[in-house]
Design an enzyme around this catalytic site. Structure first.
Site, PDB file in Angstrom:
ATOM      1  N   SER A  34      76.399  65.608  27.076  1.00  0.00           N
ATOM      2  CA  SER A  34      75.925  64.836  25.920  1.00  0.00           C
ATOM      3  C   SER A  34      75.168  65.718  24.946  1.00  0.00           C
ATOM      4  O   SER A  34      74.994  65.353  23.783  1.00  0.00           O
ATOM      5  CB  SER A  34      74.994  63.709  26.385  1.00  0.00           C
ATOM      6  OG  SER A  34      75.632  62.882  27.334  1.00  0.00           O
ATOM      7  N   GLY A 118      64.962  57.327  25.391  1.00  0.00           N
ATOM      8  CA  GLY A 118      65.573  57.270  26.715  1.00  0.00           C
ATOM      9  C   GLY A 118      66.053  55.854  27.005  1.00  0.00           C
ATOM     10  O   GLY A 118      66.949  55.652  27.813  1.00  0.00           O
ATOM     11  N   LEU A 120      68.125  53.351  25.088  1.00  0.00           N
ATOM     12  CA  LEU A 120      68.968  53.565  23.907  1.00  0.00           C
ATOM     13  C   LEU A 120      68.773  52.494  22.842  1.00  0.00           C
ATOM     14  O   LEU A 120      68.315  51.386  23.114  1.00  0.00           O
ATOM     15  CB  LEU A 120      70.425  53.682  24.336  1.00  0.00           C
ATOM     16  CG  LEU A 120      70.691  54.976  25.128  1.00  0.00           C
ATOM     17  CD1 LEU A 120      72.054  54.956  25.801  1.00  0.00           C
ATOM     18  CD2 LEU A 120      70.559  56.194  24.223  1.00  0.00           C
ATOM     19  N   LEU A 182      82.689  59.014  24.350  1.00  0.00           N
ATOM     20  CA  LEU A 182      82.509  58.669  25.764  1.00  0.00           C
ATOM     21  C   LEU A 182      81.089  58.192  26.048  1.00  0.00           C
ATOM     22  O   LEU A 182      80.122  58.860  25.675  1.00  0.00           O
ATOM     23  CB  LEU A 182      82.822  59.878  26.647  1.00  0.00           C
ATOM     24  CG  LEU A 182      84.288  60.290  26.704  1.00  0.00           C
ATOM     25  CD1 LEU A 182      84.448  61.578  27.495  1.00  0.00           C
ATOM     26  CD2 LEU A 182      85.137  59.174  27.309  1.00  0.00           C
ATOM     27  N   HIS A 256      79.249  62.351  32.820  1.00  0.00           N
ATOM     28  CA  HIS A 256      77.990  61.986  32.159  1.00  0.00           C
ATOM     29  C   HIS A 256      76.813  62.201  33.101  1.00  0.00           C
ATOM     30  O   HIS A 256      76.853  61.824  34.264  1.00  0.00           O
ATOM     31  CB  HIS A 256      78.032  60.517  31.723  1.00  0.00           C
ATOM     32  CG  HIS A 256      76.797  60.088  31.006  1.00  0.00           C
ATOM     33  ND1 HIS A 256      76.695  60.103  29.631  1.00  0.00           N
ATOM     34  CD2 HIS A 256      75.602  59.620  31.465  1.00  0.00           C
ATOM     35  CE1 HIS A 256      75.496  59.670  29.287  1.00  0.00           C
ATOM     36  NE2 HIS A 256      74.813  59.365  30.377  1.00  0.00           N
ATOM     37  N   ARG A 311      44.379  31.184  15.855  1.00  0.00           N
ATOM     38  CA  ARG A 311      45.371  31.873  15.002  1.00  0.00           C
ATOM     39  C   ARG A 311      44.864  31.983  13.570  1.00  0.00           C
ATOM     40  O   ARG A 311      45.102  32.978  12.889  1.00  0.00           O
ATOM     41  CB  ARG A 311      46.733  31.191  15.070  1.00  0.00           C
ATOM     42  CG  ARG A 311      46.745  29.742  14.651  1.00  0.00           C
ATOM     43  CD  ARG A 311      48.174  29.161  14.676  1.00  0.00           C
ATOM     44  NE  ARG A 311      48.156  27.724  14.469  1.00  0.00           N
ATOM     45  CZ  ARG A 311      49.037  27.059  13.736  1.00  0.00           C
ATOM     46  NH1 ARG A 311      50.026  27.706  13.134  1.00  0.00           N
ATOM     47  NH2 ARG A 311      48.960  25.759  13.614  1.00  0.00           N
ATOM     48  N   SER A 338      52.734  30.587  10.465  1.00  0.00           N
ATOM     49  CA  SER A 338      52.297  30.080  11.768  1.00  0.00           C
ATOM     50  C   SER A 338      51.290  31.008  12.435  1.00  0.00           C
ATOM     51  O   SER A 338      50.294  30.558  12.986  1.00  0.00           O
ATOM     52  CB  SER A 338      53.494  29.910  12.707  1.00  0.00           C
ATOM     53  OG  SER A 338      54.288  28.807  12.322  1.00  0.00           O
ATOM     54  N   GLU A 359      62.423  40.627  16.249  1.00  0.00           N
ATOM     55  CA  GLU A 359      61.187  41.039  16.925  1.00  0.00           C
ATOM     56  C   GLU A 359      61.272  42.458  17.451  1.00  0.00           C
ATOM     57  O   GLU A 359      60.260  43.171  17.505  1.00  0.00           O
ATOM     58  CB  GLU A 359      60.868  40.066  18.064  1.00  0.00           C
ATOM     59  CG  GLU A 359      60.553  38.635  17.619  1.00  0.00           C
ATOM     60  CD  GLU A 359      61.776  37.796  17.299  1.00  0.00           C
ATOM     61  OE1 GLU A 359      62.915  38.261  17.551  1.00  0.00           O
ATOM     62  OE2 GLU A 359      61.614  36.674  16.789  1.00  0.00           O
ATOM     63  N   GLN A 420      59.397  27.260  22.707  1.00  0.00           N
ATOM     64  CA  GLN A 420      58.408  27.829  21.785  1.00  0.00           C
ATOM     65  C   GLN A 420      57.097  28.221  22.468  1.00  0.00           C
ATOM     66  O   GLN A 420      56.170  28.705  21.809  1.00  0.00           O
ATOM     67  CB  GLN A 420      58.071  26.818  20.661  1.00  0.00           C
ATOM     68  CG  GLN A 420      59.267  26.100  20.074  1.00  0.00           C
ATOM     69  CD  GLN A 420      60.214  27.039  19.370  1.00  0.00           C
ATOM     70  OE1 GLN A 420      59.838  27.727  18.429  1.00  0.00           O
ATOM     71  NE2 GLN A 420      61.462  27.094  19.829  1.00  0.00           N
TER      72      GLN A 420
END
Lengths: 618, 618
Positions: A34, A118, A120, A182, A256, A311, A338, A359, A420
């Protein structure tokens, strides 16, 4: 210095291959094939396009390089050798105990690594955060170069990043895709179909360049085109061969993550060991826009007895913090009305980053901003932070200073139902290495904890509540991270109730009910769930003999478990009962939810009575 | 039955709006405006294109409908009323305690809901799993229709799904995107630019149709085009207005997730309450391809004393399970040569789903397959399962029977370093509602647990190890979920060591060392981390007085916490010490890693000595 010729560059690329083969052979593990596919991509970048003063990693004008395909670390370390940062002896320590040259690169070990990779699909998202920092905040002309694998483009996070960068017109960002066809276990979906990748990037607003990744002149042209492209990020799609240059490995499956079988012959085939040097261009002089600090933090103050949602206190406090400190930034996942980060956005629009409903990208951008020295607060519903779990895990490995804020914690949100409700967030956040996990019960406490997080290195998590809770602390009260507050206490205490956040009120009500029944109960507000206030808990256990924990979270990994950490050193352990959310909630009012979950005042009082009786009997 | 005319369809759409307004008004919460934008999309789909026998949700020919924008539940429930599934009285229970009509729909409550939604960007990924089941396994001509919001297209998981569906040519899948231009806090990135979305879907190999989402004839045309498109999934991009039909709400910001302020006037403006009915077309007769069961499960058998990696045992066992049960399927995130699911792929290629490096999509596809009655085993590195945390959370809410397998757990993987180490997976998996969490130490145990998971409803997690471990159990030994094995025991035991997986060998070695020093130690193999074997742990505590837990996982949320669950009922608690991974590992050999983390035999023995001395002193 004279820039290297094409022929010299090709030689340097061969050297990077040779050293990749050698380090993996010495270690007996690693990913040489790689690495070999991207040798020209790296050689040309470092020798002709990257501008970086490696003696001054803190230079504000330095270009940034992220090896998103972190398993190609042999290539990175071989490049460091060519740049003169590590020597041949150190190369041979690759993957051994105590070596800086870990299996996958981390900034903890090496000053030139921007962020740990590391896992991906994370390099490009973080690179977007850095490119945003450069363009919108630092306003320095550095470029961010991210070397990606082709396999990792299957990760959705890459397309969140592509969308973010395209929309923000980040022409200081280049994705270099090593299309070696690959993956780990076999061919990728698209093989060498560069157009397939180009169509995808273009659809997200990127400029694309295709090239032969083993032709240094073609690679050079691609980089030049990326640098001269304005108004769009560029994706360079480079056709390459895994294991390039060694017939036994080139374009072959099944190799690999394995050292080449006959490394000496491979080195020979690659033209032998070389000691060529890459002279990296210096960055231009750059002025740092020093972050403005007013020096005075004017935190919001709330009246004892008022009802205020934590909040809301978060929103006000982070806005105030932003006024005091120009290095504080905020990010949100399209729910700022919110989470109340909208208050920051209103006061500091230039330092607010709307990440829409993505997120992973939000946390990645926060990581990129933190890597550039900013202090990011990233907020969404606590439940949806689980989406970014792997990014948080990697941020912990990078030792990044990022702050997360999860609103709408627990069943107490009421009618919206379980999708939620943050019910697993404490477990997730506590298990992150070096994290602080804070769960305030009132507005003044929230404000102080928001400020405290800014001063603490590492990952910090603040859990906030949707509904209003009573202000029980004055604005002058102090709340050190790692502390707790004893809210009820007497010499007659026969039990300790440990609560945090929305259950503090329930615990206090339960204590009042119990007092009328002649049972004195100590009440502890465990606002710092991690680190936990071991001394106070141990003293309470010594004095009262038994504990009840009550939390708006799953049984596993939350406040109950945090409390027991205080007794993990072999000392006598108090009897305990934990009250937590054991069922799957539906829709209901907040009060009904607490009752159904068995974490309301009546349930606490009942549990205490049982425990106290049990203790008397036994 | 006569299909409704366009004018009648428009009336039905108005009715859906009216009922959406009414249910949210009755509840005092909910998302009417997000429902109103999709009224025609739903009316036309249910009245003219969906084929579904609502009296027989189990009918194999039924089309599938997923409301990915789960917050538009008022629209779904209004549609159920029009279909005749719920009445006006039940509609008024929306979002109240005990109602089936939760804030966001769940299959737990309603038989017609395929999968719980409410965390955005999950409906399409799960729909891909169902479409794969229909096309590749059931071979029934049903279609999968997924109604998405435009905001949620920012989630990378949507593009993982788009890639998966495009690559698999799932022409039985239709994404219906309600492009109403407004997210929760304001406009989306692309507003009403339908082409922006079309470009993206097309790049991923989809056919796209743009339409006016409030023109029933145009919507009808779009659906017909989707149904007649072969070889590609179709995305319908419908231009709509949030709050459509009520001037005070239409296309306005700041009204997300709020009942309309003047619901009666709104109902009036929409033409008043109606009681029109939608006749949904019946599905064609469909033959179920009964999954073949050989009836005989021929699990692999391993010799006691051999060294075998549990990941290898997993691969062999799941392949054997696949031979015995035709309903077992396997998925992998492009690491099947590491997780060893390649053994299943080799024997049952038609039931193996390669998901490439897209863990969210892998878990979502598993969920979709489980919703269609298959028993999916989805594997990747334990560390990378964190990527799918939010999907696992939602699968738990859906009460789905899916099995996850995380390989390469812990520091014991060795040289690859922390990015590849599953160190938080037990915490994540334990906190999922209703989960089973299994961590075998040897190959025979692994094989039996793989089989046991298939019989257990809910989310099951199997944690496997990269390196070889000794086979300590015979192939006939039984390992019920919720059990444990006492490996060393005597009347003189002064301490209990609780281990699992890779630390069992360390615990046994420590017990041997301690025995030589005259300290008898009980050793428990806690292979079932959840549910935990309370009786055995309590007995061990009663007999030995103190416990040491040792685990290759973070301190938080793992085996130590699981053990303490056994003492959470107010009973006397033993003294305990937990040994776990407290530092940030780098690269090193497996043995060095265990030593550095303080979870090797020597560390266990040292901890036991300290604890036993402490117990004597106090």
């Amino acid at each position: 210095m004279t820039p290297p010729t094409d022929a010299e560059l090709a030689e340097i690329a061969q050297q990077l291959r040779v050293d990749s083969v050698r380090v993996a052979a010495a270690a007996g593990s690693g990913h040489p094939s790689s690495s070999m596919s991207a040798a020209e991509l790296t050689a040309v970048l470092f020798a002709r396009h990257l501008r970086h003063d490696f003696e001054r990693p803190e230079h504000p004008g330095n270009d940034r390089f992220i090896l998103s395909k972190g398993h190609a670390s042999p290539l990175l370390y071989a490049t460091y050798k060519a740049v003169g940062l590590v020597d041949d002896d150190e190369l041979r320590t690759f993957r051994t105990l105590g070596s800086r040259l870990e299996g996958h690169p981390t900034p903890r070990a090496l000053p030139w690594v921007e962020v740990a990779t590391g896992s991906l699909g994370q390099g490009l998202p973080v690179g977007v955060g850095m490119a945003l920092a450069g363009k919108r905040l630092e306003r320095v002309g550095y470029r961010v170069w991210v070397l990606c694998g082709d396999s990792e483009l299957a990760e959705g996070s890459v397309w969140e990043a592509a969308e973010h960068a395209g929309h923000e017109h980040l022409d200081n960002l280049t994705a270099i895709v090593d299309v070696n066809r690959l993956g780990q276990r076999g061919p990728t979906r698209h093989g060498h179909d560069l157009d397939a990748y180009a169509r995808r990037f273009q659809a997200f607003g990127w400029h694309t360049v295709e090239c032969d990744g083993h032709d240094v002149r073609d690679v050079d042209r691609a980089y030049a085109e990326a640098r001269s492209t304005l108004g769009q990020p560029t994706a360079i799609l480079a056709r390459t061969l895994k294991g390039k240059g060694v017939a036994a490995a080139e374009d072959r499956e099944g190799l690999h993550g394995k050292p080449l079988k006959q490394p000496e012959e491979a080195v020979e085939e690659l033209g032998g060991v070389r000691n060529l040097r890459i002279e990296v261009q210096q960055p231009p002089a750059a002025r740092v826009l020093h972050a403005v600090r007013s020096g005075h933090l004017d935190l919001p103050r709330f009246e004892v007895g008022d009802e205020v949602a934590t909040r809301s206190a978060y929103g006000q406090a982070v806005a105030a913090l932003g006024s005091a400190r120009g290095d504080v930034v905020a990010l949100d996942g399209e729910v700022s009305d919110s989470t109340k980060s909208e208050l920051f956005a209103k006061e500091h629009p230039e330092r607010f980053f709307e990440c829409y409903i993505a997120e992973q990208q939000m946390v990645a951008a926060a990581t990129g901003l933190a890597a550039r020295g900013f202090v990011p607060y990233a907020s969404t519903f606590a439940a949806f932070l689980t989406r970014a779990h792997d990014f948080l895990r990697m941020a912990a490995i990078s030792d990044m200073d990022i702050k997360l804020v999860g609103s709408h914690a627990g069943v107490s949100i009421g009618q919206d139902g379980p999708s939620q409700m943050g019910l697993e967030d404490l477990a997730m956040m506590r298990a992150l290495h070096g994290s602080a996990v804070l769960y305030p019960c009132d507005a003044n406490q929230t404000a102080h904890l928001v400020a405290a997080l800014a001063e603490r290195p590492g990952i910090g998590y603040l859990r906030t509540t949707r509904g209003e809770t009573p202000v029980i602390y004055g604005p002058e009260e102090r709340f050190p991270i790692g502390g707790s507050k004893v809210l009820r206490s007497s010499d007659e205490d026969r039990v300790t109730i440990v609560a945090a956040g929305v259950t503090v009120r329930e615990a206090l009500d339960a204590a009042d009910q119990l007092a009328q029944a002649g049972i004195a109960a100590r009440v502890i507000d465990l606002y710092s769930v991690k680190p936990v206030d071991t001394a106070t808990l141990q003293e309470a256990a010594d004095r009262t003999g038994c504990l009840v924990t009550v939390e708006d979270h799953r049984v596993e990994g939350g406040i109950g478990d945090a409390v027991l950490e205080a007794f993990s050193d072999g000392r006598p352990v108090p009897r305990f009962v934990r009250l937590a959310v054991g069922h799957m909630p539906g829709s209901a009012t907040p009060g009904e939810q607490l009752r159904s979950a068995g974490i309301d005042a009546a349930s606490v009082a009942a549990a205490v009575r049982l425990l106290v009786e049990q203790a008397v009997v036994s």
